[in-house]
Scaffold this motif. Sequence first.
Motif, PDB file in Angstrom:
ATOM      1  N   PHE A   1       4.759   0.419 -13.506  1.00  0.00           N
ATOM      2  CA  PHE A   1       3.498   1.036 -13.865  1.00  0.00           C
ATOM      3  C   PHE A   1       3.621   2.545 -13.755  1.00  0.00           C
ATOM      4  O   PHE A   1       4.466   3.077 -13.038  1.00  0.00           O
ATOM      5  CB  PHE A   1       2.334   0.504 -13.029  1.00  0.00           C
ATOM      6  N   VAL A   2       2.775   3.238 -14.513  1.00  0.00           N
ATOM      7  CA  VAL A   2       2.784   4.696 -14.576  1.00  0.00           C
ATOM      8  C   VAL A   2       1.506   5.230 -13.952  1.00  0.00           C
ATOM      9  O   VAL A   2       0.418   4.700 -14.204  1.00  0.00           O
ATOM     10  CB  VAL A   2       2.905   5.188 -16.031  1.00  0.00           C
ATOM     11  N   ALA A   3       1.633   6.274 -13.152  1.00  0.00           N
ATOM     12  CA  ALA A   3       0.476   6.927 -12.541  1.00  0.00           C
ATOM     13  C   ALA A   3       0.408   8.376 -13.015  1.00  0.00           C
ATOM     14  O   ALA A   3       1.377   9.123 -12.894  1.00  0.00           O
ATOM     15  CB  ALA A   3       0.572   6.870 -11.024  1.00  0.00           C
ATOM     16  N   ALA A   4      -0.730   8.759 -13.578  1.00  0.00           N
ATOM     17  CA  ALA A   4      -0.965  10.146 -13.990  1.00  0.00           C
ATOM     18  C   ALA A   4      -1.789  10.816 -12.905  1.00  0.00           C
ATOM     19  O   ALA A   4      -2.868  10.338 -12.548  1.00  0.00           O
ATOM     20  CB  ALA A   4      -1.711  10.180 -15.323  1.00  0.00           C
ATOM     21  N   CYS A   5      -1.300  11.924 -12.378  1.00  0.00           N
ATOM     22  CA  CYS A   5      -1.835  12.462 -11.126  1.00  0.00           C
ATOM     23  C   CYS A   5      -2.524  13.813 -11.281  1.00  0.00           C
ATOM     24  O   CYS A   5      -2.338  14.538 -12.255  1.00  0.00           O
ATOM     25  CB  CYS A   5      -0.704  12.581 -10.108  1.00  0.00           C
ATOM     26  N   ASP A   6      -3.309  14.148 -10.250  1.00  0.00           N
ATOM     27  CA  ASP A   6      -4.070  15.388 -10.254  1.00  0.00           C
ATOM     28  C   ASP A   6      -3.193  16.638 -10.142  1.00  0.00           C
ATOM     29  O   ASP A   6      -3.643  17.739 -10.438  1.00  0.00           O
ATOM     30  CB  ASP A   6      -5.088  15.387  -9.108  1.00  0.00           C
ATOM     31  N   ASP A   7      -1.945  16.474  -9.682  1.00  0.00           N
ATOM     32  CA  ASP A   7      -1.037  17.624  -9.632  1.00  0.00           C
ATOM     33  C   ASP A   7      -0.303  17.818 -10.955  1.00  0.00           C
ATOM     34  O   ASP A   7       0.593  18.654 -11.061  1.00  0.00           O
ATOM     35  CB  ASP A   7      -0.035  17.496  -8.489  1.00  0.00           C
ATOM     36  N   GLY A   8      -0.672  17.035 -11.983  1.00  0.00           N
ATOM     37  CA  GLY A   8      -0.078  17.157 -13.311  1.00  0.00           C
ATOM     38  C   GLY A   8       1.193  16.367 -13.510  1.00  0.00           C
ATOM     39  O   GLY A   8       1.742  16.358 -14.615  1.00  0.00           O
ATOM     40  N   ILE A   9       1.671  15.684 -12.471  1.00  0.00           N
ATOM     41  CA  ILE A   9       2.948  14.967 -12.560  1.00  0.00           C
ATOM     42  C   ILE A   9       2.728  13.511 -12.961  1.00  0.00           C
ATOM     43  O   ILE A   9       1.780  12.859 -12.514  1.00  0.00           O
ATOM     44  CB  ILE A   9       3.703  15.043 -11.213  1.00  0.00           C
ATOM     45  N   ILE A  10       3.620  12.996 -13.799  1.00  0.00           N
ATOM     46  CA  ILE A  10       3.605  11.598 -14.220  1.00  0.00           C
ATOM     47  C   ILE A  10       4.657  10.842 -13.407  1.00  0.00           C
ATOM     48  O   ILE A  10       5.841  11.183 -13.457  1.00  0.00           O
ATOM     49  CB  ILE A  10       3.912  11.471 -15.723  1.00  0.00           C
ATOM     50  N   ARG A  54       0.865  -1.179   0.000  1.00  0.00           N
ATOM     51  CA  ARG A  54       0.000   0.000   0.000  1.00  0.00           C
ATOM     52  C   ARG A  54       0.901   1.228   0.000  1.00  0.00           C
ATOM     53  O   ARG A  54       1.569   1.525   0.985  1.00  0.00           O
ATOM     54  CB  ARG A  54      -0.916  -0.008   1.215  1.00  0.00           C
ATOM     55  N   CYS A  55       0.926   1.942  -1.129  1.00  0.00           N
ATOM     56  CA  CYS A  55       1.831   3.073  -1.302  1.00  0.00           C
ATOM     57  C   CYS A  55       1.145   4.388  -0.968  1.00  0.00           C
ATOM     58  O   CYS A  55      -0.080   4.476  -0.901  1.00  0.00           O
ATOM     59  CB  CYS A  55       2.336   3.136  -2.744  1.00  0.00           C
ATOM     60  N   LYS A  56       1.957   5.403  -0.805  1.00  0.00           N
ATOM     61  CA  LYS A  56       1.453   6.749  -0.572  1.00  0.00           C
ATOM     62  C   LYS A  56       2.141   7.710  -1.525  1.00  0.00           C
ATOM     63  O   LYS A  56       3.359   7.670  -1.678  1.00  0.00           O
ATOM     64  CB  LYS A  56       1.721   7.178   0.869  1.00  0.00           C
ATOM     65  N   ILE A  57       1.351   8.560  -2.188  1.00  0.00           N
ATOM     66  CA  ILE A  57       1.900   9.567  -3.090  1.00  0.00           C
ATOM     67  C   ILE A  57       1.309  10.926  -2.716  1.00  0.00           C
ATOM     68  O   ILE A  57       0.256  10.997  -2.084  1.00  0.00           O
ATOM     69  CB  ILE A  57       1.621   9.231  -4.565  1.00  0.00           C
ATOM     70  N   PRO A  58       1.972  12.015  -3.095  1.00  0.00           N
ATOM     71  CA  PRO A  58       1.541  13.349  -2.653  1.00  0.00           C
ATOM     72  C   PRO A  58       0.371  13.942  -3.424  1.00  0.00           C
ATOM     73  O   PRO A  58       0.014  15.089  -3.210  1.00  0.00           O
ATOM     74  CB  PRO A  58       2.802  14.194  -2.856  1.00  0.00           C
ATOM     75  N   ALA A  59      -0.234  13.181  -4.323  1.00  0.00           N
ATOM     76  CA  ALA A  59      -1.367  13.677  -5.098  1.00  0.00           C
ATOM     77  C   ALA A  59      -2.270  12.509  -5.446  1.00  0.00           C
ATOM     78  O   ALA A  59      -1.871  11.348  -5.344  1.00  0.00           O
ATOM     79  CB  ALA A  59      -0.887  14.376  -6.365  1.00  0.00           C
ATOM     80  N   VAL A  60      -3.476  12.812  -5.859  1.00  0.00           N
ATOM     81  CA  VAL A  60      -4.409  11.766  -6.269  1.00  0.00           C
ATOM     82  C   VAL A  60      -4.031  11.266  -7.662  1.00  0.00           C
ATOM     83  O   VAL A  60      -3.867  12.060  -8.586  1.00  0.00           O
ATOM     84  CB  VAL A  60      -5.852  12.301  -6.284  1.00  0.00           C
ATOM     85  N   ALA A  61      -3.858   9.954  -7.796  1.00  0.00           N
ATOM     86  CA  ALA A  61      -3.595   9.357  -9.111  1.00  0.00           C
ATOM     87  C   ALA A  61      -4.916   9.194  -9.847  1.00  0.00           C
ATOM     88  O   ALA A  61      -5.848   8.559  -9.355  1.00  0.00           O
ATOM     89  CB  ALA A  61      -2.892   8.016  -8.959  1.00  0.00           C
ATOM     90  N   ARG A  62      -5.006   9.777 -11.011  1.00  0.00           N
ATOM     91  CA  ARG A  62      -6.227   9.726 -11.803  1.00  0.00           C
ATOM     92  C   ARG A  62      -6.287   8.460 -12.657  1.00  0.00           C
ATOM     93  O   ARG A  62      -7.340   7.856 -12.817  1.00  0.00           O
ATOM     94  CB  ARG A  62      -6.296  10.970 -12.698  1.00  0.00           C
ATOM     95  N   VAL A  63      -5.127   8.059 -13.210  1.00  0.00           N
ATOM     96  CA  VAL A  63      -5.051   6.901 -14.090  1.00  0.00           C
ATOM     97  C   VAL A  63      -3.786   6.114 -13.775  1.00  0.00           C
ATOM     98  O   VAL A  63      -2.732   6.712 -13.530  1.00  0.00           O
ATOM     99  CB  VAL A  63      -5.005   7.315 -15.584  1.00  0.00           C
ATOM    100  N   VAL A  64      -3.881   4.775 -13.776  1.00  0.00           N
ATOM    101  CA  VAL A  64      -2.698   3.919 -13.656  1.00  0.00           C
ATOM    102  C   VAL A  64      -2.649   2.958 -14.837  1.00  0.00           C
ATOM    103  O   VAL A  64      -3.679   2.435 -15.256  1.00  0.00           O
ATOM    104  CB  VAL A  64      -2.675   3.130 -12.329  1.00  0.00           C
ATOM    105  N   LYS A  65      -1.450   2.750 -15.376  1.00  0.00           N
ATOM    106  CA  LYS A  65      -1.246   1.824 -16.488  1.00  0.00           C
ATOM    107  C   LYS A  65       0.075   1.088 -16.288  1.00  0.00           C
ATOM    108  O   LYS A  65       1.094   1.707 -15.950  1.00  0.00           O
ATOM    109  CB  LYS A  65      -1.179   2.569 -17.834  1.00  0.00           C
ATOM    110  N   PHE A  66       0.088  -0.225 -16.518  1.00  0.00           N
ATOM    111  CA  PHE A  66       1.352  -0.955 -16.517  1.00  0.00           C
ATOM    112  C   PHE A  66       2.097  -0.689 -17.820  1.00  0.00           C
ATOM    113  O   PHE A  66       1.492  -0.566 -18.884  1.00  0.00           O
ATOM    114  CB  PHE A  66       1.110  -2.459 -16.370  1.00  0.00           C
ATOM    115  N   VAL A  67       3.419  -0.597 -17.717  1.00  0.00           N
ATOM    116  CA  VAL A  67       4.260  -0.458 -18.909  1.00  0.00           C
ATOM    117  C   VAL A  67       4.185  -1.772 -19.678  1.00  0.00           C
ATOM    118  O   VAL A  67       4.440  -2.832 -19.117  1.00  0.00           O
ATOM    119  CB  VAL A  67       5.718  -0.146 -18.527  1.00  0.00           C
TER     120      VAL A  67
END
Length: 245
Positions: A96-105, A72-85
């Motif tokens: 895997f890649v997480a696209a986040c609400d703060d605009g950061i990938i 169970r991970c923690k990131i500083p923003a809400v991840a909107r989309v997750v995709k495995f490479v």
Amino acid sequence: EVVIEREHAMTGEDGLEDLLPLEDAVEQKEEGDMPDIVRSIAMSEDGLYGVSCSEFGSLMVWDIEKVEMVVRCKIPAVARVVKFVPGPLKDETCRFVAACDDGIIRVFDIAELLQHKTSLNASLDSESFSPCSEIGFHDFCIRSLKFCKDGQRFVTGSIDTTARLWNLNSISQEMCFEGHTDSVLDAEMSSNMHIVVTGSTDKTVRVWSAKTGKEQWVGKHGAYVYSVIFSPDCRRAISASADRT
């Protein structure tokens, strides 16, 4: 949102995500409970791992065979989309890649997360965040992320009115598609890697040159365009809109 795997379901009820028997996937909440909404899910190509992201910024990594959450991970923003490479990769790394609400990938390595899973699972209330690398960013929230056929490039759409093409190998942005006047809700690269299609809350569908970034065509809907996709032969693009077409 529920994902069925054999006789189990991944749920995001009551701020916790668990693998529950399917009949228990939806349960009654007590008054005052705040549900942790599950925004997106993905599964690795080998079927060994799943990942989900939730409203309050947590990422859950799941062992599909054991039917359990392992990190169970923690990131500083809400991840909107997750995709495995897409794989397999030469170094057999599962990412895997997480696209986040703060605009950061953000890019996560499953092996690295598993190596530190004890400390990660215990540190959700601390100020520390799970290890990851950052590729780049939009100015605002990212609404969509789709990998291209080569498995190393992907396209994102954002409420900053742009779609962008990224390269996972060079960790860089390759192209910015500018022309929409409102949020880009979806974007996709054609399988021949020649063109990109986008859909927006400006009620348009636009087709772009993947080589030059220039707009090639504009189509109009009567309401927001939520989803776009190419046909296998790349000759057509299909769009879905709130105008019921």
